[in-house]
Motif scaffolding. Structure first.
Motif, PDB file in Angstrom:
ATOM      1  N   LEU A 109      35.972  -5.932  44.443  1.00  0.00           N
ATOM      2  CA  LEU A 109      35.657  -7.301  44.853  1.00  0.00           C
ATOM      3  C   LEU A 109      35.759  -7.422  46.375  1.00  0.00           C
ATOM      4  O   LEU A 109      34.901  -8.037  47.025  1.00  0.00           O
ATOM      5  N   GLN A 110      36.795  -6.811  46.939  1.00  0.00           N
ATOM      6  CA  GLN A 110      36.980  -6.815  48.396  1.00  0.00           C
ATOM      7  C   GLN A 110      35.818  -6.093  49.087  1.00  0.00           C
ATOM      8  O   GLN A 110      35.274  -6.567  50.089  1.00  0.00           O
ATOM      9  N   ALA A 111      35.418  -4.950  48.520  1.00  0.00           N
ATOM     10  CA  ALA A 111      34.297  -4.185  49.079  1.00  0.00           C
ATOM     11  C   ALA A 111      33.010  -5.013  49.043  1.00  0.00           C
ATOM     12  O   ALA A 111      32.228  -5.028  50.010  1.00  0.00           O
ATOM     13  N   LEU A 112      32.793  -5.725  47.940  1.00  0.00           N
ATOM     14  CA  LEU A 112      31.600  -6.571  47.805  1.00  0.00           C
ATOM     15  C   LEU A 112      31.639  -7.712  48.828  1.00  0.00           C
ATOM     16  O   LEU A 112      30.642  -7.993  49.509  1.00  0.00           O
ATOM     17  N   ASP A 113      32.806  -8.337  48.943  1.00  0.00           N
ATOM     18  CA  ASP A 113      33.000  -9.433  49.896  1.00  0.00           C
ATOM     19  C   ASP A 113      32.681  -8.965  51.321  1.00  0.00           C
ATOM     20  O   ASP A 113      31.947  -9.629  52.065  1.00  0.00           O
ATOM     21  N   ASP A 114      33.198  -7.793  51.701  1.00  0.00           N
ATOM     22  CA  ASP A 114      32.965  -7.237  53.040  1.00  0.00           C
ATOM     23  C   ASP A 114      31.473  -6.979  53.286  1.00  0.00           C
ATOM     24  O   ASP A 114      30.942  -7.288  54.357  1.00  0.00           O
ATOM     25  N   LEU A 115      30.815  -6.391  52.271  1.00  0.00           N
ATOM     26  CA  LEU A 115      29.379  -6.100  52.403  1.00  0.00           C
ATOM     27  C   LEU A 115      28.563  -7.385  52.547  1.00  0.00           C
ATOM     28  O   LEU A 115      27.634  -7.450  53.354  1.00  0.00           O
ATOM     29  N   LEU A 116      28.910  -8.402  51.773  1.00  0.00           N
ATOM     30  CA  LEU A 116      28.178  -9.669  51.839  1.00  0.00           C
ATOM     31  C   LEU A 116      28.357 -10.325  53.208  1.00  0.00           C
ATOM     32  O   LEU A 116      27.421 -10.900  53.757  1.00  0.00           O
ATOM     33  N   LYS A 117      29.572 -10.230  53.756  1.00  0.00           N
ATOM     34  CA  LYS A 117      29.808 -10.790  55.093  1.00  0.00           C
ATOM     35  C   LYS A 117      28.907 -10.093  56.120  1.00  0.00           C
ATOM     36  O   LYS A 117      28.346 -10.736  57.004  1.00  0.00           O
ATOM     37  N   ASP A 167      18.156 -18.783  46.866  1.00  0.00           N
ATOM     38  CA  ASP A 167      17.136 -18.271  47.798  1.00  0.00           C
ATOM     39  C   ASP A 167      17.044 -16.752  47.694  1.00  0.00           C
ATOM     40  O   ASP A 167      18.041 -16.056  47.514  1.00  0.00           O
ATOM     41  N   ALA A 168      15.828 -16.257  47.830  1.00  0.00           N
ATOM     42  CA  ALA A 168      15.552 -14.842  47.573  1.00  0.00           C
ATOM     43  C   ALA A 168      16.362 -13.914  48.482  1.00  0.00           C
ATOM     44  O   ALA A 168      16.824 -12.864  48.041  1.00  0.00           O
ATOM     45  N   HIS A 169      16.569 -14.317  49.728  1.00  0.00           N
ATOM     46  CA  HIS A 169      17.283 -13.434  50.660  1.00  0.00           C
ATOM     47  C   HIS A 169      18.730 -13.204  50.189  1.00  0.00           C
ATOM     48  O   HIS A 169      19.191 -12.061  50.084  1.00  0.00           O
ATOM     49  N   THR A 170      19.432 -14.298  49.900  1.00  0.00           N
ATOM     50  CA  THR A 170      20.826 -14.182  49.431  1.00  0.00           C
ATOM     51  C   THR A 170      20.897 -13.357  48.158  1.00  0.00           C
ATOM     52  O   THR A 170      21.753 -12.473  48.013  1.00  0.00           O
ATOM     53  N   ILE A 171      19.985 -13.637  47.228  1.00  0.00           N
ATOM     54  CA  ILE A 171      20.004 -12.970  45.931  1.00  0.00           C
ATOM     55  C   ILE A 171      19.724 -11.472  46.085  1.00  0.00           C
ATOM     56  O   ILE A 171      20.389 -10.631  45.470  1.00  0.00           O
ATOM     57  N   GLN A 172      18.754 -11.135  46.918  1.00  0.00           N
ATOM     58  CA  GLN A 172      18.429  -9.718  47.114  1.00  0.00           C
ATOM     59  C   GLN A 172      19.576  -8.985  47.819  1.00  0.00           C
ATOM     60  O   GLN A 172      19.919  -7.852  47.465  1.00  0.00           O
ATOM     61  N   MET A 173      20.208  -9.628  48.796  1.00  0.00           N
ATOM     62  CA  MET A 173      21.352  -9.012  49.486  1.00  0.00           C
ATOM     63  C   MET A 173      22.528  -8.821  48.512  1.00  0.00           C
ATOM     64  O   MET A 173      23.233  -7.816  48.568  1.00  0.00           O
ATOM     65  N   LEU A 174      22.726  -9.796  47.619  1.00  0.00           N
ATOM     66  CA  LEU A 174      23.766  -9.643  46.592  1.00  0.00           C
ATOM     67  C   LEU A 174      23.458  -8.428  45.723  1.00  0.00           C
ATOM     68  O   LEU A 174      24.340  -7.612  45.432  1.00  0.00           O
ATOM     69  N   GLY A 175      22.182  -8.300  45.310  1.00  0.00           N
ATOM     70  CA  GLY A 175      21.780  -7.151  44.494  1.00  0.00           C
ATOM     71  C   GLY A 175      22.053  -5.830  45.201  1.00  0.00           C
ATOM     72  O   GLY A 175      22.620  -4.901  44.621  1.00  0.00           O
ATOM     73  N   GLU A 176      21.680  -5.767  46.484  1.00  0.00           N
ATOM     74  CA  GLU A 176      21.889  -4.525  47.241  1.00  0.00           C
ATOM     75  C   GLU A 176      23.369  -4.232  47.432  1.00  0.00           C
ATOM     76  O   GLU A 176      23.813  -3.081  47.338  1.00  0.00           O
ATOM     77  N   ALA A 177      24.156  -5.284  47.702  1.00  0.00           N
ATOM     78  CA  ALA A 177      25.601  -5.103  47.894  1.00  0.00           C
ATOM     79  C   ALA A 177      26.260  -4.627  46.592  1.00  0.00           C
ATOM     80  O   ALA A 177      27.112  -3.731  46.605  1.00  0.00           O
ATOM     81  N   LEU A 178      25.848  -5.206  45.477  1.00  0.00           N
ATOM     82  CA  LEU A 178      26.378  -4.764  44.175  1.00  0.00           C
ATOM     83  C   LEU A 178      26.066  -3.290  43.950  1.00  0.00           C
ATOM     84  O   LEU A 178      26.931  -2.520  43.523  1.00  0.00           O
ATOM     85  N   ALA A 179      24.832  -2.902  44.242  1.00  0.00           N
ATOM     86  CA  ALA A 179      24.440  -1.504  44.045  1.00  0.00           C
ATOM     87  C   ALA A 179      25.295  -0.571  44.904  1.00  0.00           C
ATOM     88  O   ALA A 179      25.723   0.494  44.436  1.00  0.00           O
ATOM     89  N   GLU A 180      25.585  -0.980  46.123  1.00  0.00           N
ATOM     90  CA  GLU A 180      26.413  -0.144  47.011  1.00  0.00           C
ATOM     91  C   GLU A 180      27.826   0.008  46.439  1.00  0.00           C
ATOM     92  O   GLU A 180      28.414   1.088  46.496  1.00  0.00           O
ATOM     93  N   VAL A 181      28.372  -1.080  45.914  1.00  0.00           N
ATOM     94  CA  VAL A 181      29.734  -1.035  45.370  1.00  0.00           C
ATOM     95  C   VAL A 181      29.791  -0.194  44.088  1.00  0.00           C
ATOM     96  O   VAL A 181      30.769   0.515  43.834  1.00  0.00           O
ATOM     97  N   LEU A 182      28.723  -0.265  43.287  1.00  0.00           N
ATOM     98  CA  LEU A 182      28.724   0.421  41.985  1.00  0.00           C
ATOM     99  C   LEU A 182      28.228   1.866  42.056  1.00  0.00           C
ATOM    100  O   LEU A 182      28.442   2.643  41.125  1.00  0.00           O
ATOM    101  N   ALA A 183      27.561   2.220  43.149  1.00  0.00           N
ATOM    102  CA  ALA A 183      26.961   3.558  43.263  1.00  0.00           C
ATOM    103  C   ALA A 183      28.011   4.645  43.056  1.00  0.00           C
ATOM    104  O   ALA A 183      29.113   4.568  43.610  1.00  0.00           O
ATOM    105  N   GLY A 184      27.672   5.630  42.221  1.00  0.00           N
ATOM    106  CA  GLY A 184      28.578   6.750  41.988  1.00  0.00           C
ATOM    107  C   GLY A 184      29.718   6.428  41.039  1.00  0.00           C
ATOM    108  O   GLY A 184      30.550   7.286  40.747  1.00  0.00           O
TER     109      GLY A 184
END
Length: 269
Positions: A109-117, A167-184
């Motif tokens: 959750l912290q990693a996701l929060d940092d990425l979103l910031k 809005d599409a920008h926020t949603i797409q950035m959330l998707g990318e941030a989730l993928a980064e946190v979950l990768a591997g």
């Protein structure tokens, strides 16, 4: 003592008794007649009405997770309450259902929060004792299908996000941030959304078919814009599109609609 979010909906939206809840969820899972699924399941979308309405459809989504042993499950839902814009999560250490606790993965959750910031300039709003049903309603399904013992903590950690932004920008950035946190990681995503609300059955079938066709085309931008075009509705469209974008980043390349129903199918109304 563990700081667990108490359930505001147990006994109303689904059975409050652990054994009855386990039996009913197991029944929905058992009744799902899944087609052969080619490839690995990265994410599922499931509805979030009360279990008597949504359970038979949710059974199909969660039965697709059978046999998986994720150590992290990200559940992304809408947020029907609060005027806080953007993206929210729980400030509690766990979610509690009658079946037991689901521990929140605070590091993820912290990693996701940092990425979103970094990506958006704003992170997650942490809330306590939220009344949101759409995230919690999926948890008993996850507990049963992923092998949690009644009264024991689930064998996976939870990454909960509630989405108010559309809005599409926020949603797409959330998707990318989730993928980064979950990768591997051994991880699974769940998108919680219902489709059209308060339409006659024939109209609902047309509106819902349009959204499902856009899901099957694996086109998150088209899912988001269906409402703006007035051709289809999903109250969790932000959550759904974010999960679709995350899944693409994680290597998913196809989407399949397994089941659709309306509350009218259940009530005859």
């Amino acid at each position: 003592a563990l700081d667990a979010r108490p359930s505001p909906i147990a006994g109303q939206w689904y059975p409050g008794d652990a054994r009855r809840l386990a039996a009913s969820v197991d029944g929905y899972l058992a009744d799902a007649a899944l087609p052969e699924l080619a490839g690995e399941v990265v994410a599922v979308m499931a509805p979030h009405a009360g279990h008597i309405y949504s359970g038979p459809v949710a059974g199909y989504a969660f039965a697709a997770l059978r046999g998986l042993q994720p150590d992290l499950v990200a559940v992304i839902s809408p947020m029907h309450h609060y005027a806080v814009p953007g993206l929210l999560t729980t400030a509690h250490a766990a979610y509690r259902t009658p079946l037991g606790d689901l521990l929140v993965d605070s590091a993820s959750l912290q990693a996701l929060d940092d990425l979103l910031k970094k990506k958006l300039g704003a992170g997650l709003a942490y809330v306590k004792n939220d009344p949101e049903h759409s995230l919690e309603i999926e948890l008993p399904f996850l507990q049963r299908v992923l092998g949690a013992e009644i009264g024991q903590a689930a064998p996976f950690r939870l990454l909960p996000v509630m989405v108010r932004a559309q809005d599409a920008h926020t949603i797409q950035m959330l998707g990318e941030a989730l993928a980064e946190v979950l990768a591997g990681r051994r991880a699974v995503l769940v998108a919680s959304t219902d489709l059209s609300h308060f339409y006659p059955q024939k109209v609902a079938q047309v509106l819902d078919a349009e959204v499902m066709q856009r899901v099957a085309a694996f086109d998150p931008q088209a899912v988001l814009s269906a409402e703006d075009e007035g051709v289809g509705f999903a109250c969790g469209r932000g959550a759904l599109a974010a999960v679709m974008w995350a899944s693409k980043s994680l290597g998913a390349n196809t989407a399949q609609v397994l089941r659709h129903a309306t509350s009218g199918d259940v009530t005859g109304d």
